[in-house]
Design an enzyme around this catalytic site. Structure first.
Site, PDB file in Angstrom:
ATOM      1  CD  GLU A 191      -2.941   1.712   2.132  1.00  0.00           C
ATOM      2  OE1 GLU A 191      -2.504   0.345   3.346  1.00  0.00           O
ATOM      3  OE2 GLU A 191      -3.508   2.509   2.453  1.00  0.00           O
ATOM      4  CE  LYS A 243      -6.382  -0.060   1.713  1.00  0.00           C
ATOM      5  NZ  LYS A 243      -6.956  -0.035   3.405  1.00  0.00           N
TER       6      LYS A 243
HETATM    7  P1  13P Z   1      -9.171   4.718   4.807  1.00  0.00           P
HETATM    8  O1  13P Z   1      -9.904   3.258   3.526  1.00  0.00           O
HETATM    9  O2  13P Z   1     -10.078   5.102   6.098  1.00  0.00           O
HETATM   10  O3  13P Z   1      -7.673   5.192   4.051  1.00  0.00           O
HETATM   11  O4  13P Z   1      -8.125   3.410   5.053  1.00  0.00           O
HETATM   12  C1  13P Z   1      -7.837   2.084   4.565  1.00  0.00           C
HETATM   13  C2  13P Z   1      -6.181   1.789   4.707  1.00  0.00           C
HETATM   14  O5  13P Z   1      -5.953   0.725   5.388  1.00  0.00           O
HETATM   15  C3  13P Z   1      -5.778   2.727   5.159  1.00  0.00           C
HETATM   16  O6  13P Z   1      -4.338   2.000   5.634  1.00  0.00           O
END
Ligand code: 13P
Length: 339
Positions: free
Chosen positions: A177, A219
């Site tokens: 991510e 992600k």
């Molecule tokens: P949000 O969708 O609230 O941004 O959180 C997702 C997430 O896992 C951020 O690391």
């Protein structure tokens, strides 16, 4: 590494009409969210709240898995079942956040690097025993004057690649991510540029570390103007630029792409995803891995009456359903009127 296991897990995570629910807030983030609604943040209130999320009736129709926090994967419901067992029993995949947070990047003001590689092999082994089949690591990229720096792109991508390799070694799917923050007044074009570069550097590092794209989930944030940018909202442009940026910079063999919500309203988060899926077909499934954009109404309902799980769970499932529709390009804003 068992590539077949990785591929099977990864494709189940982004199965048709399904996405991920992120419930892996650190204690600090959880406290911020609870404080805003006047709820004490203790081990027990976190256990209660997460308990209602993992056991929401019907959620498995729309959600393939949930990302848990270290504390949560060890917690149990009132019948002694771990939350990981509750998810598996309902046909959902338990995941775990394994980074230990974003810290100041030395010699680079306003920039962060995510830590957590020390001891990660042993922690992953333990998480696998606790039921985790995928693992998330979040890197944070900030847009500002003269940033991101080359050092920031590189340091974060390298850490993501090292963590992803450790995951795959143990047949745990890495959910890599890189989040480009919405903070700031930058234009959508600037966000495009930074997202493209982030992805290029990241996938070069992943390749160098030998990470198999077919067993990896990305992600990522959407291509959006900064929160303080004054241009009018244009959801179609967000969808088009995000799809273009991903198509040009993400290997097409990747198992799937999911988005974080990062501060978008629940409605915007669903709309953007739906519009992107209307543009298709894409080389990979495009789905959601939202935290706030799915939890928000449920958290509010629970904070109002902690004894009424049903109302909060219905709010949760309703948002999960909207995003499931969005992952098939079938969501419209008009649907909100019947919620
Ligand atoms: P949000 O969708 O609230 O941004 O959180 C997702 C997430 O896992 C951020 O690391």
């Amino acid at each position: 590494m068992d590539l077949q296991t990785l591929k099977t897990t990864a494709s189940s995570m982004v199965a048709n009409g399904k996405g991920i629910l992120a419930i892996d807030e650190s204690h600090g983030t959880c406290k911020k969210r609870f404080d805003a609604l006047g709820v004490d943040c203790t081990e027990e209130t976190r256990r209660a709240y997460r308990g209602l999320l993992v056991s929401a009736p019907g959620i498995s129709e729309f959600v393939s898995g949930m990302i848990l926090f270290d504390e949560t994967i060890r917690q149990k419901d009132n019948y002694g079942k771990t939350y990981s067992e509750v998810l598996s029993a309902a046909g959902m995949i338990p995941g775990i956040k394994v980074d230990t947070g974003a810290h100041d990047l030395a010699l680079h003001r306003h920039e962060k690097v995510t830590e957590g590689l020390d001891g990660l092999r042993d922690r992953l082994e333990e998480y696998a025993l606790l039921g985790a089949r995928f693992a998330k690591w979040r890197a944070v990229i900030t847009i500002g004057e003269n940033i991101p720096s080359e050092a920031c792109y590189k340091a974060n991508a390298h850490a993501l690649a090292r963590y992803a390799a450790l995951c795959q070694e143990q047949s745990i799917v890495p959910m890599v991510e890189p989040e480009i923050l919405m903070d700031g007044n930058h234009s959508i074009e600037r966000c495009y540029e930074v997202t493209a570069k982030t992805l290029q550097v990241l996938f070069a590092e992943l390749k160098e570390q030998g990470v198999a794209p077919e067993g990896t989930i990305l992600k990522v944030s959407k291509v959006l103007p900064g929160k303080d940018h004054e241009a009018e909202r244009d959801p179609k442009k967000v969808a088009e630029l995000t799809v273009k940026c991903l198509t040009e910079n993400v290997p097409h063999e990747l198992a799937g792409i999911v988005f974080l919500s990062g501060g978008q309203t629940p409605q915007d988060a669903s709309l953007h995803l739906s519009l992107m899926n209307q543009i298709g077909p894409h080389p990979w499934p495009l789905s959601f891995s939202y935290g706030r954009a799915i939890q928000e109404p449920a958290l509010r309902a629970w904070a109002e009456d902690q004894s009424d799980w049903g109302r909060a769970q219905r709010a949760l499932v309703s948002r999960a359903k909207m995003n499931s529709l969005a992952s098939k390009g079938e969501y419209t804003l008009e649907m909100e009127q019947n919620v």
